[in-house]
Design a protein around this motif. Structure first.
Motif, PDB file in Angstrom:
ATOM      1  N   CYS A  16       4.826   3.861  -1.880  1.00 33.44           N
ATOM      2  CA  CYS A  16       3.754   3.953  -0.817  1.00 33.44           C
ATOM      3  C   CYS A  16       3.193   2.443  -0.770  1.00 33.44           C
ATOM      4  O   CYS A  16       2.324   2.324  -0.111  1.00 33.44           O
ATOM      5  N   HIS A  92      -1.967  10.938  -5.435  1.00 35.62           N
ATOM      6  CA  HIS A  92      -3.100  10.384  -4.572  1.00 35.62           C
ATOM      7  C   HIS A  92      -3.168  10.520  -3.623  1.00 35.62           C
ATOM      8  O   HIS A  92      -1.890  10.788  -2.374  1.00 35.62           O
ATOM      9  N   HIS A  94      -2.387   8.721  -0.683  1.00 31.19           N
ATOM     10  CA  HIS A  94      -1.298   8.145   0.346  1.00 31.19           C
ATOM     11  C   HIS A  94      -0.604   8.839   0.934  1.00 31.19           C
ATOM     12  O   HIS A  94      -0.482   9.455   0.966  1.00 31.19           O
ATOM     13  N   HIS A  97       2.117  10.900   0.080  1.00 32.71           N
ATOM     14  CA  HIS A  97       2.140  12.013  -0.849  1.00 32.71           C
ATOM     15  C   HIS A  97       0.937  12.983  -0.426  1.00 32.71           C
ATOM     16  O   HIS A  97       0.997  14.176  -0.980  1.00 32.71           O
ATOM     17  N   HIS A 170      -4.501   2.840  -9.143  1.00 37.16           N
ATOM     18  CA  HIS A 170      -3.619   2.593  -7.592  1.00 37.16           C
ATOM     19  C   HIS A 170      -4.432   3.520  -6.581  1.00 37.16           C
ATOM     20  O   HIS A 170      -3.866   2.945  -5.527  1.00 37.16           O
TER      21      HIS A 170
HETATM   22 ZN   LIG Z   1       0.448   5.449  -3.346  1.00 33.92          ZN
END
Ligand SMILES: [Zn+2]
Length: 286
Positions: A16, A92, A94, A97, A170
């Motif tokens: 990412c 997560h 971002h 995703h 992350h």
């Molecule tokens: Zn990420």
């Protein structure tokens, strides 16, 4: 050593990072059975996993906004109905995703489930100011129905039970997910692992940053969590991060046994430890 995102991608440790890589992330991928009731329905560069039952399905992750139509098509290609997805879990928040989740929710009506710090990000589509990559993150389509779950919580749907493991670091709201799939009477411990890579957008520092002071400690704990998971079949949020395509290549000869590797979670955690050490060393260098 200086890493470019492409070199990191080649090394299988990118997660990412660069919107420029988004075209590769969405390279087409035919869907396939991983083990038992569990299928890979993601793109070639962004994982998405469908856990199926007669009482509805659970989808983990929605790729980017460009991935959503491909994921929906892959689910239909396997003979399942997108409308039967009841829950969408997120690793997560971002854009690579979670960017496709709004569209997949629109198509399915599913409720979305994520770690509590991810909930406001998903609802607003705006990046978390405490995100180590804040400043590099594209906005996402806002998601309507989102429920927060905590570490160790079990999400059930009919016969399905998926456990949430908080894996912050992350991002602040990261989660990994585990469940059991059974094939011909043999159970396999399935893991969908969150990204554990220490990537930062300047000026964020994993070694100590007021925007997210516990980032390093959280990530170290999350790496240990994933290393310790019961783990027969691992899929990581970025498939190349857990050598999924090398295992996939052995599938013709071995069937679903090709995906079983009970050292995979430890190997994945080891790579994340190396990446964190690299990041901390880079922060030391002016
Ligand atoms: Zn990420």
């Amino acid at each position: 050593m200086k890493y470019t995102s492409l070199a990191l991608a080649a090394a299988g440790v990118v997660a990412c990072m660069q919107p420029a890589a988004a075209n590769d992330w969405n390279a087409p991928q035919a869907p396939f059975a991983l083990y038992g009731n569990t299928y890979y329905v993601g793109t070639h560069g962004l994982s998405a996993v469908l856990i199926t039952s007669k009482q509805g399905h659970i989808l983990i992750d929605g790729g980017s906004d460009k991935s959503a139509p491909q994921i929906a098509r892959s689910i239909r290609q396997l003979g399942f109905r997108v409308e039967d997805i009841r829950l969408i879990l997120n690793s997560h928040a971002h854009f690579d995703h979670a960017g496709g989740i709004a569209e997949l929710q629109r198509l399915s009506g599913a409720e979305v489930v994520a770690g509590s710090a991810a909930v406001p990000v998903l609802r607003s589509g705006q990046a978390d100011k405490g995100d180590p990559q804040f400043g590099n993150l594209a906005p996402m389509a806002p998601v309507a129905k989102v429920r927060a779950v905590g570490d160790g919580e079990v999400i059930t749907l009919g016969p399905l039970a998926v456990t949430m493991h908080a894996t912050p670091g992350h991002t602040r709201g990261g989660a990994s997910w585990t469940w059991t799939a059974t094939e011909q009477g043999k159970p396999a411990r399935m893991v969908y692992a969150d990204s554990l890579n220490a990537f930062a957008a300047k000026p964020f520092r994993y070694s100590g940053d007021p925007a997210y002071p516990t980032a390093r400690a959280d990530l170290e704990r999350s790496i240990a969590t994933v290393a310790g998971l019961p783990c027969d079949v691992l899929v990581s949020a970025h498939p190349e991060g857990s050598d999924l395509w090398q295992r996939y290549a052995r599938r013709a000869a071995l069937g679903s046994a090709a995906f079983i590797d009970n050292t995979a979670c430890r190997t994945y955690a080891d790579k994340a430890r190396v990446r964190l050490a690299t990041q901390l060393a880079q922060e030391e260098t002016p």
